[in-house]
Design a protein around this motif. Sequence first.
Motif, PDB file in Angstrom:
ATOM      1  N   GLU A   1      -8.686  -1.210   6.888  1.00 57.91           N
ATOM      2  CA  GLU A   1      -8.133  -0.068   6.153  1.00 57.91           C
ATOM      3  C   GLU A   1      -6.807   0.261   6.809  1.00 57.91           C
ATOM      4  O   GLU A   1      -6.640   0.092   8.016  1.00 57.91           O
ATOM      5  CB  GLU A   1      -9.096   1.118   6.222  1.00 57.91           C
ATOM      6  CG  GLU A   1      -8.692   2.284   5.345  1.00 57.91           C
ATOM      7  CD  GLU A   1      -8.636   1.938   3.869  1.00 57.91           C
ATOM      8  OE1 GLU A   1      -7.570   1.483   3.406  1.00 57.91           O
ATOM      9  OE2 GLU A   1      -9.645   2.136   3.178  1.00 57.91           O
ATOM     10  N   ARG A   2      -5.873   0.705   6.022  1.00 56.83           N
ATOM     11  CA  ARG A   2      -4.533   0.917   6.539  1.00 56.83           C
ATOM     12  C   ARG A   2      -3.987   2.258   6.082  1.00 56.83           C
ATOM     13  O   ARG A   2      -4.505   2.839   5.120  1.00 56.83           O
ATOM     14  CB  ARG A   2      -3.613  -0.217   6.084  1.00 56.83           C
ATOM     15  CG  ARG A   2      -3.235  -0.215   4.582  1.00 56.83           C
ATOM     16  CD  ARG A   2      -4.211  -0.935   3.766  1.00 56.83           C
ATOM     17  NE  ARG A   2      -3.838  -1.012   2.344  1.00 56.83           N
ATOM     18  CZ  ARG A   2      -4.185  -1.966   1.569  1.00 56.83           C
ATOM     19  NH1 ARG A   2      -4.891  -2.968   2.020  1.00 56.83           N
ATOM     20  NH2 ARG A   2      -3.874  -1.955   0.283  1.00 56.83           N
TER      21      ARG A   2
ATOM     22  N   ARG B   1      -1.769  12.429   8.603  1.00 59.42           N
ATOM     23  CA  ARG B   1      -2.538  12.321   9.857  1.00 59.42           C
ATOM     24  C   ARG B   1      -1.679  11.757  10.981  1.00 59.42           C
ATOM     25  O   ARG B   1      -1.957  11.977  12.150  1.00 59.42           O
ATOM     26  CB  ARG B   1      -3.767  11.437   9.666  1.00 59.42           C
ATOM     27  CG  ARG B   1      -4.765  12.105   8.732  1.00 59.42           C
ATOM     28  CD  ARG B   1      -6.198  11.974   9.067  1.00 59.42           C
ATOM     29  NE  ARG B   1      -6.545  12.263  10.429  1.00 59.42           N
ATOM     30  CZ  ARG B   1      -7.423  11.545  11.127  1.00 59.42           C
ATOM     31  NH1 ARG B   1      -8.015  10.500  10.577  1.00 59.42           N
ATOM     32  NH2 ARG B   1      -7.731  11.869  12.355  1.00 59.42           N
TER      33      ARG B   1
ATOM     34  N   THR C   1       0.055   4.436   0.604  1.00 62.64           N
ATOM     35  CA  THR C   1      -0.180   5.294   1.766  1.00 62.64           C
ATOM     36  C   THR C   1       0.509   4.719   2.993  1.00 62.64           C
ATOM     37  O   THR C   1       1.097   5.455   3.785  1.00 62.64           O
ATOM     38  CB  THR C   1      -1.684   5.477   2.017  1.00 62.64           C
ATOM     39  OG1 THR C   1      -2.286   6.017   0.845  1.00 62.64           O
ATOM     40  CG2 THR C   1      -1.948   6.401   3.188  1.00 62.64           C
ATOM     41  N   SER C   2       0.469   3.412   3.139  1.00 62.47           N
ATOM     42  CA  SER C   2       1.134   2.770   4.264  1.00 62.47           C
ATOM     43  C   SER C   2       2.650   2.965   4.173  1.00 62.47           C
ATOM     44  O   SER C   2       3.312   3.274   5.166  1.00 62.47           O
ATOM     45  CB  SER C   2       0.773   1.276   4.293  1.00 62.47           C
ATOM     46  OG  SER C   2       1.112   0.700   5.523  1.00 62.47           O
TER      47      SER C   2
ATOM     48  N   CYS D   1      -4.265   6.539   9.214  1.00 64.52           N
ATOM     49  CA  CYS D   1      -3.458   7.565   8.538  1.00 64.52           C
ATOM     50  C   CYS D   1      -3.730   7.636   7.046  1.00 64.52           C
ATOM     51  O   CYS D   1      -2.884   7.306   6.205  1.00 64.52           O
ATOM     52  CB  CYS D   1      -1.979   7.330   8.833  1.00 64.52           C
ATOM     53  SG  CYS D   1      -1.616   7.515  10.585  1.00 64.52           S
ATOM     54  N   ARG D   2      -4.936   8.055   6.731  1.00 62.87           N
ATOM     55  CA  ARG D   2      -5.346   8.330   5.359  1.00 62.87           C
ATOM     56  C   ARG D   2      -5.898   9.743   5.368  1.00 62.87           C
ATOM     57  O   ARG D   2      -6.997   9.925   5.874  1.00 62.87           O
ATOM     58  CB  ARG D   2      -6.375   7.314   4.890  1.00 62.87           C
ATOM     59  CG  ARG D   2      -5.821   5.902   4.893  1.00 62.87           C
ATOM     60  CD  ARG D   2      -6.742   4.913   4.224  1.00 62.87           C
ATOM     61  NE  ARG D   2      -6.732   4.970   2.790  1.00 62.87           N
ATOM     62  CZ  ARG D   2      -5.774   4.468   2.007  1.00 62.87           C
ATOM     63  NH1 ARG D   2      -4.716   3.910   2.549  1.00 62.87           N
ATOM     64  NH2 ARG D   2      -5.874   4.537   0.707  1.00 62.87           N
ATOM     65  N   PRO D   3      -5.155  10.718   4.891  1.00 58.11           N
ATOM     66  CA  PRO D   3      -3.838  10.645   4.261  1.00 58.11           C
ATOM     67  C   PRO D   3      -2.726  10.439   5.277  1.00 58.11           C
ATOM     68  O   PRO D   3      -2.945  10.576   6.488  1.00 58.11           O
ATOM     69  CB  PRO D   3      -3.708  11.994   3.558  1.00 58.11           C
ATOM     70  CG  PRO D   3      -4.519  12.925   4.407  1.00 58.11           C
ATOM     71  CD  PRO D   3      -5.676  12.093   4.919  1.00 58.11           C
ATOM     72  N   GLN D   4      -1.556  10.155   4.777  1.00 59.80           N
ATOM     73  CA  GLN D   4      -0.434   9.792   5.621  1.00 59.80           C
ATOM     74  C   GLN D   4      -0.033  10.888   6.613  1.00 59.80           C
ATOM     75  O   GLN D   4       0.469  10.576   7.694  1.00 59.80           O
ATOM     76  CB  GLN D   4       0.783   9.372   4.788  1.00 59.80           C
ATOM     77  CG  GLN D   4       1.390  10.450   3.926  1.00 59.80           C
ATOM     78  CD  GLN D   4       0.772  10.517   2.540  1.00 59.80           C
ATOM     79  OE1 GLN D   4      -0.185   9.815   2.236  1.00 59.80           O
ATOM     80  NE2 GLN D   4       1.296  11.383   1.698  1.00 59.80           N
TER      81      GLN D   4
ATOM     82  N   CYS E   1       0.839  -1.202   0.000  1.00 62.15           N
ATOM     83  CA  CYS E   1       0.000   0.000   0.000  1.00 62.15           C
ATOM     84  C   CYS E   1       0.871   1.249   0.000  1.00 62.15           C
ATOM     85  O   CYS E   1       1.710   1.433   0.886  1.00 62.15           O
ATOM     86  CB  CYS E   1      -0.896  -0.010   1.236  1.00 62.15           C
ATOM     87  SG  CYS E   1      -1.827   1.520   1.482  1.00 62.15           S
TER      88      CYS E   1
ATOM     89  N   THR F   1       3.467   6.586   5.104  1.00 59.57           N
ATOM     90  CA  THR F   1       3.346   6.785   6.549  1.00 59.57           C
ATOM     91  C   THR F   1       4.548   6.187   7.258  1.00 59.57           C
ATOM     92  O   THR F   1       5.126   6.809   8.162  1.00 59.57           O
ATOM     93  CB  THR F   1       2.042   6.163   7.074  1.00 59.57           C
ATOM     94  OG1 THR F   1       0.936   6.703   6.354  1.00 59.57           O
ATOM     95  CG2 THR F   1       1.860   6.433   8.558  1.00 59.57           C
TER      96      THR F   1
ATOM     97  N   ARG G   1     -12.024  -1.649   5.184  1.00 60.63           N
ATOM     98  CA  ARG G   1     -11.532  -1.454   3.809  1.00 60.63           C
ATOM     99  C   ARG G   1     -12.565  -2.020   2.848  1.00 60.63           C
ATOM    100  O   ARG G   1     -12.936  -3.191   2.915  1.00 60.63           O
ATOM    101  CB  ARG G   1     -10.193  -2.156   3.615  1.00 60.63           C
ATOM    102  CG  ARG G   1      -9.640  -1.930   2.207  1.00 60.63           C
ATOM    103  CD  ARG G   1      -8.160  -2.246   2.123  1.00 60.63           C
ATOM    104  NE  ARG G   1      -7.657  -1.992   0.794  1.00 60.63           N
ATOM    105  CZ  ARG G   1      -7.315  -0.813   0.300  1.00 60.63           C
ATOM    106  NH1 ARG G   1      -7.438   0.261   1.067  1.00 60.63           N
ATOM    107  NH2 ARG G   1      -6.857  -0.670  -0.921  1.00 60.63           N
TER     108      ARG G   1
END
Length: 114
Positions: free
Chosen positions: A91-92, A109, A13-14, A104-107, A11, A17, A60
């Motif tokens: 969700e990650r 956060r 975004t993951s 953390c979506r978006p990262q 991912c 982060t 998710r």
Amino acid sequence: MKATIWHNPKCGTSRKTLAILENLSGVDLTVVEYLKHPPSREKLAQLYADAGISPTEGLRLRGTDAVERGLPDAPADAVLDAMASDSSLLERPLVETEKGVRLCRPQDRVLEIL
């Protein structure tokens, strides 16, 4: 400061982060690849409560069968049960520090709890 990230390396975004966390000095980081080492139902309940979101908000939808299973409209307990048995429904990324938990979506956060 200690931080734990429930991470999926596939991912974007993951990964972003995780990069934020890795680039900060003073962060004692634990990385949990949740698809390999899923959190317990109890841990999930605690994470969502500490993040101030419902399990449904942490569900998710993309790339899962959550909608087909009726999970977006299911009670929180049913969502937690489903997540505990199939960690792909999370969700990650989730990040936990002593200052709280964030999805953390978006990262960016993640900065709220550092």
